[in-house]
Write a protein that holds these residues in place. Structure first.
Motif, PDB file in Angstrom:
ATOM      1  N   GLU A 199       0.822  -1.226   0.000  1.00  0.00           N
ATOM      2  CA  GLU A 199       0.000   0.000   0.000  1.00  0.00           C
ATOM      3  C   GLU A 199       0.853   1.273   0.000  1.00  0.00           C
ATOM      4  N   ILE A 200       2.070   1.188   0.539  1.00  0.00           N
ATOM      5  CA  ILE A 200       2.908   2.398   0.556  1.00  0.00           C
ATOM      6  C   ILE A 200       4.027   2.311  -0.505  1.00  0.00           C
ATOM      7  N   SER A 201       3.846   1.396  -1.451  1.00  0.00           N
ATOM      8  CA  SER A 201       4.843   1.236  -2.516  1.00  0.00           C
ATOM      9  C   SER A 201       4.690   2.325  -3.574  1.00  0.00           C
ATOM     10  N   PRO A 202       5.775   2.749  -4.226  1.00  0.00           N
ATOM     11  CA  PRO A 202       7.137   2.332  -3.937  1.00  0.00           C
ATOM     12  C   PRO A 202       7.625   2.915  -2.612  1.00  0.00           C
ATOM     13  N   VAL A 203       8.179   2.031  -1.790  1.00  0.00           N
ATOM     14  CA  VAL A 203       8.705   2.515  -0.504  1.00  0.00           C
ATOM     15  C   VAL A 203      10.008   3.244  -0.786  1.00  0.00           C
ATOM     16  N   LYS A 204      10.168   4.438  -0.210  1.00  0.00           N
ATOM     17  CA  LYS A 204      11.421   5.188  -0.415  1.00  0.00           C
ATOM     18  C   LYS A 204      11.624   6.203   0.704  1.00  0.00           C
ATOM     19  N   GLY A 205      12.803   6.730   0.787  1.00  0.00           N
ATOM     20  CA  GLY A 205      13.105   7.799   1.736  1.00  0.00           C
ATOM     21  C   GLY A 205      12.975   7.375   3.191  1.00  0.00           C
ATOM     22  N   ILE A 206      12.372   8.275   3.977  1.00  0.00           N
ATOM     23  CA  ILE A 206      12.276   8.048   5.422  1.00  0.00           C
ATOM     24  C   ILE A 206      10.859   7.567   5.751  1.00  0.00           C
ATOM     25  N   VAL A 207      10.809   6.454   6.464  1.00  0.00           N
ATOM     26  CA  VAL A 207       9.520   5.822   6.776  1.00  0.00           C
ATOM     27  C   VAL A 207       9.244   5.943   8.273  1.00  0.00           C
ATOM     28  N   LEU A 208       7.987   6.268   8.594  1.00  0.00           N
ATOM     29  CA  LEU A 208       7.542   6.191   9.985  1.00  0.00           C
ATOM     30  C   LEU A 208       6.669   4.950  10.125  1.00  0.00           C
ATOM     31  N   ASP A 209       7.090   4.063  11.009  1.00  0.00           N
ATOM     32  CA  ASP A 209       6.305   2.873  11.339  1.00  0.00           C
ATOM     33  C   ASP A 209       5.812   3.131  12.766  1.00  0.00           C
ATOM     34  N   THR A 210       4.540   3.490  12.895  1.00  0.00           N
ATOM     35  CA  THR A 210       4.055   3.990  14.191  1.00  0.00           C
ATOM     36  C   THR A 210       4.024   2.930  15.282  1.00  0.00           C
ATOM     37  N   CYS A 211       3.768   1.680  14.870  1.00  0.00           N
ATOM     38  CA  CYS A 211       3.551   0.616  15.865  1.00  0.00           C
ATOM     39  C   CYS A 211       4.394  -0.598  15.515  1.00  0.00           C
ATOM     40  N   CYS A 212       5.482  -0.770  16.219  1.00  0.00           N
ATOM     41  CA  CYS A 212       6.494  -1.774  15.862  1.00  0.00           C
ATOM     42  C   CYS A 212       6.024  -3.209  16.011  1.00  0.00           C
ATOM     43  N   GLY A 213       5.431  -3.552  17.140  1.00  0.00           N
ATOM     44  CA  GLY A 213       5.016  -4.941  17.374  1.00  0.00           C
ATOM     45  C   GLY A 213       6.190  -5.888  17.217  1.00  0.00           C
ATOM     46  N   LEU A 214       6.052  -6.885  16.346  1.00  0.00           N
ATOM     47  CA  LEU A 214       7.152  -7.833  16.104  1.00  0.00           C
ATOM     48  C   LEU A 214       8.110  -7.298  15.049  1.00  0.00           C
ATOM     49  N   GLY A 215       7.849  -6.104  14.558  1.00  0.00           N
ATOM     50  CA  GLY A 215       8.805  -5.462  13.639  1.00  0.00           C
ATOM     51  C   GLY A 215       8.647  -5.852  12.182  1.00  0.00           C
ATOM     52  N   TYR A 216       7.590  -6.568  11.844  1.00  0.00           N
ATOM     53  CA  TYR A 216       7.471  -7.042  10.461  1.00  0.00           C
ATOM     54  C   TYR A 216       7.322  -5.881   9.466  1.00  0.00           C
ATOM     55  N   THR A 217       6.486  -4.904   9.795  1.00  0.00           N
ATOM     56  CA  THR A 217       6.312  -3.781   8.866  1.00  0.00           C
ATOM     57  C   THR A 217       7.603  -2.959   8.773  1.00  0.00           C
ATOM     58  N   ALA A 218       8.306  -2.837   9.886  1.00  0.00           N
ATOM     59  CA  ALA A 218       9.577  -2.089   9.869  1.00  0.00           C
ATOM     60  C   ALA A 218      10.605  -2.826   9.007  1.00  0.00           C
ATOM     61  N   ILE A 219      10.693  -4.126   9.203  1.00  0.00           N
ATOM     62  CA  ILE A 219      11.701  -4.918   8.466  1.00  0.00           C
ATOM     63  C   ILE A 219      11.412  -4.877   6.967  1.00  0.00           C
ATOM     64  N   LEU A 220      10.151  -5.122   6.589  1.00  0.00           N
ATOM     65  CA  LEU A 220       9.839  -5.132   5.148  1.00  0.00           C
ATOM     66  C   LEU A 220       9.995  -3.754   4.525  1.00  0.00           C
ATOM     67  N   SER A 221       9.589  -2.705   5.221  1.00  0.00           N
ATOM     68  CA  SER A 221       9.741  -1.385   4.595  1.00  0.00           C
ATOM     69  C   SER A 221      11.204  -0.963   4.516  1.00  0.00           C
ATOM     70  N   SER A 222      12.044  -1.525   5.397  1.00  0.00           N
ATOM     71  CA  SER A 222      13.469  -1.148   5.362  1.00  0.00           C
ATOM     72  C   SER A 222      14.168  -1.638   4.087  1.00  0.00           C
ATOM     73  N   LYS A 223      13.568  -2.600   3.394  1.00  0.00           N
ATOM     74  CA  LYS A 223      14.213  -3.146   2.180  1.00  0.00           C
ATOM     75  C   LYS A 223      14.481  -2.056   1.143  1.00  0.00           C
ATOM     76  N   ASN A 224      13.536  -1.115   1.028  1.00  0.00           N
ATOM     77  CA  ASN A 224      13.715  -0.071   0.008  1.00  0.00           C
ATOM     78  C   ASN A 224      13.767   1.342   0.582  1.00  0.00           C
ATOM     79  N   ALA A 225      13.712   1.464   1.887  1.00  0.00           N
ATOM     80  CA  ALA A 225      13.739   2.804   2.494  1.00  0.00           C
ATOM     81  C   ALA A 225      15.176   3.195   2.837  1.00  0.00           C
ATOM     82  N   GLU A 226      15.364   4.503   3.041  1.00  0.00           N
ATOM     83  CA  GLU A 226      16.684   4.962   3.515  1.00  0.00           C
ATOM     84  C   GLU A 226      16.800   4.706   5.004  1.00  0.00           C
TER      85      GLU A 226
END
Ligand SMILES: C[S@@+](CC[C@H](N)C(=O)[O-])C[C@H]1O[C@@H](n2cnc3c(N)ncnc32)[C@H](O)[C@@H]1O
Length: 276
Positions: free
Chosen positions: A120-147
């Motif tokens: 939904e936030i593709s293309p992922v780029k630049g600086i990402v805010l992941d508001t709710c870390c939990g197990l970190g899955y959204t952070a880990i996947l968005s880090s693939k293409n984010a700065e």
């Protein structure tokens, strides 16, 4: 190195084998391993576990092996009055907070659930805010293409569970990910206007964090997002509230604070919104 993890699936495999070598996974399916069973014990990475202990392993629970004993990756916190548990699924595990899962895992598995959110936030780029870390899955996947990814988790108990989860490992090792053990509702004001290229807002249900559904917070999400940026807002849709449809309220509120092209997408169970 993380301690070996067993679920009922692996315990049953060892018990049914009774003697000799058994192939299984000790990291919830990431890799495979061979263990040796002899004289009523199984040898797992220098630990000797009695098969009688494996018989006590319950369904829907992950266990780490410590001092020759399987121990549940689950605990109660007096501070929050919540019971935290790592719940195995067919792929990535989820975490439950007093039985409430933090990912979809019945109709759709946590891996797919996360992939749909990131799409939904593709293309992922630049600086990402992941508001709710939990197990970190959204952070880990968005880090693939984010700065860089800033991920917030207000509950240290959740991060304690994540530390045992092999699928969360990268959360703690990836240099692009900055974990802040803080409440995003309080901390968001510290970011300058237009700081983020992408925002992924994956809150728990309204009952747990009403502030994360407030107009005040949505206005802050708008303020810190860059022009041309994309927001994804997960909308929990538990069976009971399905008929009442929670997402139209979120859509209306996001439009009210300035977001454009605000659309609900059933597949990801969330709202995608843009800032022009
Ligand atoms: C649905 S889970 C997030 C799942 C996560 N995106 C993942 O990929 O695993 C929601 C998480 O938000 C945390 N949380 C709730 N309110 C928060 C707040 N105000 N600030 C930061 N984290 C919060 C909860 O403790 C919970 O771990």
């Amino acid at each position: 190195m993380l301690p070996p993890i067993l679920t009922k699936k692996e315990a049953d495999r060892i018990i049914s084998k009774k003697e000799g070598a058994a192939s299984l996974s000790l990291d919830l399916g990431i890799s495979s391993a061979t263990v040796l069973i002899k004289d009523g014990f199984v040898n797992i990475q220098k630990q000797k576990i009695p098969l009688s202990a494996l018989q006590k392993i319950k369904e829907k629970t992950c266990y780490i092996l410590e001092d020759n004993i399987p121990k549940q990756i689950a605990f109660f916190s007096d501070e929050t009055s919540l019971y935290y548990k790592l719940l195995p699924t067919q792929n990535w595990p989820t975490i439950t907070l007093s039985s409430t899962p933090m990912h979809r895992y019945s109709t759709i598995l946590p891996k797919k659930d996360t992939e749909l959110k990131i799409k939904e936030i593709s293309p992922v780029k630049g600086i990402v805010l992941d508001t709710c870390c939990g197990l970190g899955y959204t952070a880990i996947l968005s880090s693939k293409n984010a700065e860089k990814v800033y991920t917030f988790e207000k509950d240290k108990n959740v991060l304690r569970i994540a530390e045992f989860n092999p699928y969360s490992k990268e959360l703690f090792s990836n240099e692009k990910i900055e974990i802040r053990q803080k409440n995003i509702f309080e901390e968001i004001s510290q970011f300058e206007d237009s700081f983020f290229d992408r925002i992924i807002h994956d809150p728990p249900t309204f009952k747990y964090s009403p502030e994360l559904y407030s107009r005040e917070f949505h206005a802050e999400l708008y303020r810190v997002l860059k022009k041309g940026g994309i927001l994804y807002h997960y909308c929990p849709c538990p069976q009971k509230t399905k008929e009442r449809k929670f997402y139209p309220k979120i859509v209306k509120q996001l439009r009210g604070v300035g977001f454009k092209k605000v659309e609900y997408h059933a597949e990801s169970s969330g709202v995608r919104a843009l800032k022009f």
